[in-house]
Design a protein around this motif. Structure first.
Motif, PDB file in Angstrom:
ATOM      1  N   SER A  84     -91.102 -43.212  15.085  1.00  0.00           N
ATOM      2  CA  SER A  84     -92.394 -43.644  14.564  1.00  0.00           C
ATOM      3  C   SER A  84     -93.166 -44.379  15.646  1.00  0.00           C
ATOM      4  CB  SER A  84     -92.190 -44.558  13.351  1.00  0.00           C
ATOM      5  OG  SER A  84     -93.436 -44.953  12.811  1.00  0.00           O
ATOM      6  N   GLN A  90    -100.069 -45.325  10.112  1.00  0.00           N
ATOM      7  CA  GLN A  90    -100.132 -43.940  10.522  1.00  0.00           C
ATOM      8  C   GLN A  90    -101.124 -43.207   9.639  1.00  0.00           C
ATOM      9  OE1 GLN A  90     -96.526 -41.782  11.786  1.00  0.00           O
ATOM     10  NE2 GLN A  90     -95.381 -43.485  10.937  1.00  0.00           N
ATOM     11  N   ARG A  92    -102.924 -40.373   7.529  1.00  0.00           N
ATOM     12  CA  ARG A  92    -102.460 -39.256   6.715  1.00  0.00           C
ATOM     13  C   ARG A  92    -103.091 -37.975   7.227  1.00  0.00           C
ATOM     14  NH1 ARG A  92     -99.880 -40.378   1.940  1.00  0.00           N
ATOM     15  NH2 ARG A  92     -99.856 -42.561   1.271  1.00  0.00           N
ATOM     16  N   VAL A  93    -102.370 -36.875   7.068  1.00  0.00           N
ATOM     17  CA  VAL A  93    -102.880 -35.587   7.517  1.00  0.00           C
ATOM     18  C   VAL A  93    -104.021 -35.132   6.623  1.00  0.00           C
ATOM     19  CG1 VAL A  93    -102.279 -33.179   7.977  1.00  0.00           C
ATOM     20  CG2 VAL A  93    -100.618 -34.998   8.452  1.00  0.00           C
ATOM     21  N   SER A 158     -92.049 -41.060  10.922  1.00  0.00           N
ATOM     22  CA  SER A 158     -93.258 -40.528  11.543  1.00  0.00           C
ATOM     23  C   SER A 158     -93.752 -39.303  10.787  1.00  0.00           C
ATOM     24  CB  SER A 158     -92.973 -40.161  13.002  1.00  0.00           C
ATOM     25  OG  SER A 158     -91.962 -39.166  13.065  1.00  0.00           O
ATOM     26  N   ILE A 159     -94.932 -38.832  11.155  1.00  0.00           N
ATOM     27  CA  ILE A 159     -95.544 -37.692  10.473  1.00  0.00           C
ATOM     28  C   ILE A 159     -94.697 -36.425  10.577  1.00  0.00           C
ATOM     29  CG2 ILE A 159     -97.547 -36.157  10.485  1.00  0.00           C
ATOM     30  CD1 ILE A 159     -99.285 -38.519  11.177  1.00  0.00           C
ATOM     31  N   ARG A 162     -92.206 -36.316   7.901  1.00  0.00           N
ATOM     32  CA  ARG A 162     -92.830 -36.045   6.606  1.00  0.00           C
ATOM     33  C   ARG A 162     -93.082 -34.557   6.419  1.00  0.00           C
ATOM     34  NH1 ARG A 162     -97.450 -40.822   6.869  1.00  0.00           N
ATOM     35  NH2 ARG A 162     -95.999 -42.579   7.167  1.00  0.00           N
ATOM     36  N   ALA A 229    -100.286 -31.980  11.454  1.00  0.00           N
ATOM     37  CA  ALA A 229     -99.388 -33.140  11.495  1.00  0.00           C
ATOM     38  C   ALA A 229     -98.981 -33.469  12.921  1.00  0.00           C
ATOM     39  CB  ALA A 229     -98.152 -32.859  10.633  1.00  0.00           C
ATOM     40  N   LYS A 232    -101.885 -35.049  14.816  1.00  0.00           N
ATOM     41  CA  LYS A 232    -102.041 -36.464  14.471  1.00  0.00           C
ATOM     42  C   LYS A 232    -100.966 -37.311  15.143  1.00  0.00           C
ATOM     43  CE  LYS A 232    -105.319 -36.574  11.122  1.00  0.00           C
ATOM     44  NZ  LYS A 232    -106.426 -37.542  11.016  1.00  0.00           N
ATOM     45  N   TYR A 233     -99.754 -36.778  15.164  1.00  0.00           N
ATOM     46  CA  TYR A 233     -98.625 -37.549  15.705  1.00  0.00           C
ATOM     47  C   TYR A 233     -98.799 -37.821  17.192  1.00  0.00           C
ATOM     48  CZ  TYR A 233     -93.801 -38.609  17.080  1.00  0.00           C
ATOM     49  OH  TYR A 233     -92.673 -39.203  17.608  1.00  0.00           O
TER      50      TYR A 233
END
Length: 242
Positions: A84, A90, A92-93, A158-159, A162, A229, A232-233
């Motif tokens: 993370s 963080q 959201r997508v 982390s994304i 998810r 995702a 974004k990460y």
């Protein structure tokens, strides 16, 4: 059921302290993060389904081990591959307030959980042991996916983690739905499959779930959710470096 986009507004959350404070009163170096409850209402419902199915003997050891190993593996991935980022929050997508997304999640929950559970209970009344045995793995794994998505969105992961949960479970459940559909098509007489209406309902449910979850995996999770995702990460790490 979130379809891989995580909890929406329908989940129970603790109130945020910063809602009652003016923005100017918060120092820039103070980290604000949403405090998630230990278990959301959605997770509690999923956990109840998991416990009932496990206690009734409708869950195979293979599926149970799959769930346990997935829990261990997300922690392994979180430490080794996708830690993370050191940010206060963080992103959201997808926007959790998206109405279309909420409708999609609700529709998937009805097709994937509510109707199959009703089908299983109806099978108990008609003593359709084969139908119950065929439909149970999908319901158990989907309930486990909902629970694990809540874990992944708890803020510790982390994304990419998810994303991993719905992709991992969705891929596994397609095989269980294939077996369910094969079982329903194999019902050729009333003595084996119960009433004609039940045979029709079972086949319709199996086909609907096959179409829905194949689309969810190959039409949404892999081509849409996964690239966004990861974008974004890695963007969050670029912000830290800057």
């Amino acid at each position: 059921m979130s379809g891989g986009v995580g909890p929406t507004d329908n989940d129970i959350q603790l109130p945020k302290d910063d809602q009652e404070q003016p923005i100017s009163a918060a120092p820039k170096n103070v980290h604000h993060s949403a405090i998630a409850p230990f278990l959301t209402f959605r997770q509690l419902n999923a956990l109840a389904v998991i416990v009932v199915f496990s206690a009734s003997g409708m869950v195979s050891m293979e599926d149970f081990v799959f769930v346990v190993l997935s829990y261990i593996y997300i922690h392994f991935l979180s430490k080794v591959a996708f830690p993370s980022p050191n940010t206060s929050t963080q992103e959201r997508v997808f926007d959790p307030n998206n109405k279309f997304l909420s409708l999609y999640v609700s529709f998937a929950a009805i097709i994937g959980l509510v109707l199959p559970i009703a089908y299983i209970f109806h099978g108990i009344l008609e003593e359709d042991k084969q139908g119950i045995k065929a439909a149970s793995p999908h319901v158990f794994l989907l309930a486990s996916q909902v629970f694990m998505e809540g874990v992944a969105f708890s803020g510790k992961f982390s994304i990419p983690i998810r994303v991993f949960v719905p992709v991992f479970y969705n891929s596994r459940r397609i095989f269980t739905i294939v077996e369910w559909l094969r079982n329903e098509i194999g019902k050729v007489d009333e003595e084996y499959g119960g009433s004609p209406a039940r045979v029709f309902m079972g086949r319709a449910l199996a086909i609907a779930n096959m179409v829905l979850w194949c689309f969810n995996l190959f039409g949404f999770l892999l081509p849409v959710y996964l690239p966004r995702a990861f974008k974004k990460y890695y963007a969050s790490f670029n912000k830290i470096k800057d």
